[in-house]
Design a protein around this motif. Sequence first.
Motif: not given
Length: 322
Positions: A71-87, A106-110, A115-116
């Motif tokens: 779940d953590s790895l999926s969140d890092g890609i779906s909500f960190g890497v993907a939005p950064a690349l789209v923008l 992306a780094v701040c999302m990871i 931390r969570f």
Amino acid sequence: MVRVTTPGVRLLPNAITVLALCAGLSSVQFALTGNYAMAIGSIGIAAVLDSLDGRIARLLDATSKMGAELDSLSDGISFGVAPALVLYVWQAHGDRIGWVASLIFAVCMILRLARFNTLLDDTDQPPYAAEFFVGVPAPAGGLVAMLPLIATLQWGEGWWSEQYVVLIWTIAVAALLISRIPTLSLKTVKAPAKAIAPLLVGVGLLAAAIIVFPLAALAVALVLYLLHIPYSVYRHRWLAAHPEAWEVPPRERRAIRRARSHRRLRLRPASGRVAGAAMRAVRRTNSDLVRSRNLRERDHSSATSGPTQRRRSWRRIGIRRR
């Protein structure tokens, strides 16, 4: 009673997590082809699936260490890497500063997800800490970062679509991800029985708004989420200052807050409206205040001189000293 979980049932939450991961990555493909509406929709679908996998795992008693890590790895890609690349594909156009902003997000999302995961094993937190997230959660952060793109698709070009505005917005959301600002967790929100019918009506209206005006409804929801942060900070500070309200229902918390506001205004609280643990908490607080005031008066009287103390004692009993 021991619940027996079949291997197929244990696989279901992980399958939902993988679907969320695929939806998040698909947003990058839609952005590369210029279909930004579908890119936003893919991240929204990933957020919905991310909110379901954990709940389904707990309902089916299918939680596992692998599921939490996935779940953590999926969140890092779906909500960190993907939005950064789209923008970056939408606004940066190969600009190096835009790529730096995407990397920061992306780094701040990871870091936020790391931390969570560490806070999950922290047993020294107060009871009210479960009602809050530390910083903006990953799904909300990924969608909030897309707000300039959503506004551009809905209302056209404007100051919100300028490149420097998008860069500043991306870095600001990244700062919210790793900040210590408390935000409300919907997992612990409980609705009273009399509010179920109005909530269902509100869900129907929200569904109608999403169907008719999907981008506008999403933009309004994200703005309302950002506006709730000051209230969340106030509620967190109030709970930290009132330990008597940590383990009582929300109804009695309101009674404690109402009683304290009445006392601050020097009004007598209506005892019929303050019940149970709230009344006991108020009485304990009042007795503590009286005890501390008596101790201060006793210390002050012992520190004063003898004649002054006798003069006050004569005046206290109402007899005129000759």
